[in-house]
Design a protein around this motif. Structure first.
Motif, PDB file in Angstrom:
ATOM      1  N   PHE A 201       0.815  -1.217   0.000  1.00  0.00           N
ATOM      2  CA  PHE A 201       0.000   0.000   0.000  1.00  0.00           C
ATOM      3  C   PHE A 201       0.853   1.274   0.000  1.00  0.00           C
ATOM      4  CE2 PHE A 201      -2.580  -3.381   1.629  1.00  0.00           C
ATOM      5  CZ  PHE A 201      -3.857  -3.146   1.162  1.00  0.00           C
ATOM      6  N   ASN A 202       2.168   1.101  -0.027  1.00  0.00           N
ATOM      7  CA  ASN A 202       3.093   2.244  -0.010  1.00  0.00           C
ATOM      8  C   ASN A 202       2.818   3.175   1.176  1.00  0.00           C
ATOM      9  OD1 ASN A 202       4.458   1.518  -2.419  1.00  0.00           O
ATOM     10  ND2 ASN A 202       2.732   2.325  -3.606  1.00  0.00           N
ATOM     11  N   ALA A 203       2.427   2.616   2.284  1.00  0.00           N
ATOM     12  CA  ALA A 203       2.173   3.414   3.478  1.00  0.00           C
ATOM     13  C   ALA A 203       3.497   3.859   4.098  1.00  0.00           C
ATOM     14  CB  ALA A 203       1.377   2.605   4.489  1.00  0.00           C
ATOM     15  N   GLU A 204       3.515   5.098   4.564  1.00  0.00           N
ATOM     16  CA  GLU A 204       4.735   5.642   5.166  1.00  0.00           C
ATOM     17  C   GLU A 204       4.592   5.845   6.677  1.00  0.00           C
ATOM     18  OE1 GLU A 204       5.571   9.218   3.075  1.00  0.00           O
ATOM     19  OE2 GLU A 204       6.220   8.176   1.234  1.00  0.00           O
ATOM     20  N   ASP A 205       3.343   5.951   7.137  1.00  0.00           N
ATOM     21  CA  ASP A 205       3.111   6.234   8.555  1.00  0.00           C
ATOM     22  C   ASP A 205       2.341   5.061   9.168  1.00  0.00           C
ATOM     23  OD1 ASP A 205       2.899   7.421  11.007  1.00  0.00           O
ATOM     24  OD2 ASP A 205       1.645   9.095  10.356  1.00  0.00           O
ATOM     25  N   THR A 206       3.066   4.168   9.820  1.00  0.00           N
ATOM     26  CA  THR A 206       2.460   2.985  10.417  1.00  0.00           C
ATOM     27  C   THR A 206       2.911   2.850  11.863  1.00  0.00           C
ATOM     28  OG1 THR A 206       4.266   1.569   9.682  1.00  0.00           O
ATOM     29  CG2 THR A 206       2.355   1.748   8.216  1.00  0.00           C
ATOM     30  N   TYR A 218      -1.564   0.046  13.037  1.00  0.00           N
ATOM     31  CA  TYR A 218      -2.161   1.268  12.519  1.00  0.00           C
ATOM     32  C   TYR A 218      -1.610   1.600  11.132  1.00  0.00           C
ATOM     33  CZ  TYR A 218      -3.767   2.623  17.234  1.00  0.00           C
ATOM     34  OH  TYR A 218      -4.380   2.676  18.450  1.00  0.00           O
ATOM     35  N   LEU A 219      -2.493   2.093  10.269  1.00  0.00           N
ATOM     36  CA  LEU A 219      -2.083   2.778   9.046  1.00  0.00           C
ATOM     37  C   LEU A 219      -2.583   4.214   9.202  1.00  0.00           C
ATOM     38  CD1 LEU A 219      -2.378   1.500   5.388  1.00  0.00           C
ATOM     39  CD2 LEU A 219      -2.582   3.891   6.007  1.00  0.00           C
ATOM     40  N   LEU A 220      -1.635   5.160   9.263  1.00  0.00           N
ATOM     41  CA  LEU A 220      -1.970   6.521   9.678  1.00  0.00           C
ATOM     42  C   LEU A 220      -1.810   7.555   8.576  1.00  0.00           C
ATOM     43  CD1 LEU A 220      -0.118   6.282  13.095  1.00  0.00           C
ATOM     44  CD2 LEU A 220      -2.592   6.379  12.791  1.00  0.00           C
ATOM     45  N   ASP A 221      -1.354   7.135   7.382  1.00  0.00           N
ATOM     46  CA  ASP A 221      -1.153   8.102   6.295  1.00  0.00           C
ATOM     47  C   ASP A 221      -2.437   8.890   6.035  1.00  0.00           C
ATOM     48  OD1 ASP A 221       0.924   6.076   6.027  1.00  0.00           O
ATOM     49  OD2 ASP A 221       1.445   7.142   4.176  1.00  0.00           O
ATOM     50  N   THR A 222      -2.315  10.191   5.891  1.00  0.00           N
ATOM     51  CA  THR A 222      -3.494  11.032   5.630  1.00  0.00           C
ATOM     52  C   THR A 222      -3.630  11.393   4.156  1.00  0.00           C
ATOM     53  OG1 THR A 222      -2.196  12.998   6.156  1.00  0.00           O
ATOM     54  CG2 THR A 222      -3.505  12.026   7.939  1.00  0.00           C
ATOM     55  N   ASP A 223      -2.747  10.872   3.328  1.00  0.00           N
ATOM     56  CA  ASP A 223      -2.858  11.084   1.888  1.00  0.00           C
ATOM     57  C   ASP A 223      -4.186  10.512   1.395  1.00  0.00           C
ATOM     58  OD1 ASP A 223      -2.554  10.216  -1.007  1.00  0.00           O
ATOM     59  OD2 ASP A 223      -0.740  11.412  -0.719  1.00  0.00           O
ATOM     60  N   PRO A 224      -4.893  11.227   0.495  1.00  0.00           N
ATOM     61  CA  PRO A 224      -6.181  10.726  -0.009  1.00  0.00           C
ATOM     62  C   PRO A 224      -6.097   9.318  -0.604  1.00  0.00           C
ATOM     63  CG  PRO A 224      -5.902  13.022  -0.615  1.00  0.00           C
ATOM     64  CD  PRO A 224      -4.601  12.599   0.002  1.00  0.00           C
TER      65      PRO A 224
END
Length: 294
Positions: A201-206, A218-224
């Protein structure tokens, strides 16, 4: 190692003496006015002020009063000290104030001030668009492990009998419906989910949090691009369970209105601090509060 239910005195000592030292380490979205609610669970139901209303063993309190349009009017907690006072003395610092439905004043009752067995915050948030949380529980892993070991259809309907037959109830921590082996496996699964978030998912904020009897991821990325609606969360549940065979609680992932244990709060059923962790090698023994070791 302390693995038992905390006493009322120990709970109060933890929130008075030790919990304040973790305030600067709380995730940045845990503020007095960010989560839409804070919630407390009590070991024994506590009365409310209005006559005839059942005693409460779980309460949710909004962080803001709103008008009919849903706009924020008055903050219930001005800073985190207010939240902390609510945790320490919920009946004396109930945000409902003098409402009939506020917790009853302990000075007017035979029952003492209640202590929270658990402290929660709402995943639904005023200041950020979404918080996605995946729950992995050691009890689920233990029951699946027992079923695979026993392969006895007659035992499948009774969870306690199944766990007893598989020897899990006698394994440390004795008497709990899982063993330390199952908690360690839950932690490993947690970091597998974080890798999936980051790689697929290319998540950066976990964030991975040891919950006391499992983990929260947690997946916390706020990118749309990470705006997971109800349908997307169902797809995520299917991916984790069916493709990666990770035993998550799919209801938690799908429901944005749920509450989650507050990081650094005390899981009073097992005397463990709910702790953000950085490695699957995390030793659950390190989460025992210092106030319980002295």
């Amino acid at each position: 190692m302390t693995w038992r239910q905390a006493t009322r005195e120990e709970i109060y000592r933890y929130y008075t003496e030790e919990f304040p030292s973790y305030r600067d380490e709380l995730p940045s979205f845990i503020t007095a006015k960010g989560p839409k609610q804070y919630a407390l669970a009590f070991r024994d139901p506590h009365p409310v002020r209005k006559d005839g209303v059942p005693d409460k063993d779980f309460i949710r309190r909004d962080t803001w009063q709103t008008n009919v349009s849903g706009e924020r009017i008055t903050a219930a907690f001005h800073d985190f000290d207010d939240v902390l006072e609510f945790i320490r003395h919920p009946a004396r610092n109930d945000p409902l104030d003098r409402s009939d439905f506020a917790l009853a004043d302990p000075n007017l009752l035979d029952k003492p001030d209640p202590c929270p067995d658990a402290v929660y915050y709402a995943l639904d948030h005023w200041e950020r668009p979404w918080v996605l949380l995946v729950d992995i529980d050691a009890k689920t892993i233990a029951r699946k492990r027992a079923a695979q070991a026993i392969l006895d259809e007659e035992s499948m309907g009774d969870s306690e009998e199944l766990l007893d037959t598989a020897g899990i109830l006698e394994a440390d921590p004795a008497g709990y419906p899982y063993s330390f082996e199952d908690i360690e496996r839950a932690i490993e699964y947690g970091f597998e989910v974080r890798e999936i978030f980051e790689d697929d998912f290319n998540a950066e904020d976990t964030m991975v949090v040891y919950s006391g009897q499992g983990v929260h991821v947690y997946l916390l990325d706020t990118d749309p691009a990470h705006r997971y609606d109800a349908k997307s969360r169902e797809v995520l549940n299917d991916l984790l369970q069916d493709t990666y065979e990770i035993p998550i609680d799919p209801v938690v992932t799908a429901d944005r209105r749920r509450v989650a244990r507050l990081p650094y709060s005390l899981h009073a059923d097992v005397c463990s601090i709910v702790t953000p962790i950085e490695s699957p090698d995390f030793d659950v023994r390190s989460a025992t509060p210092e106030v319980l070791q002295s």
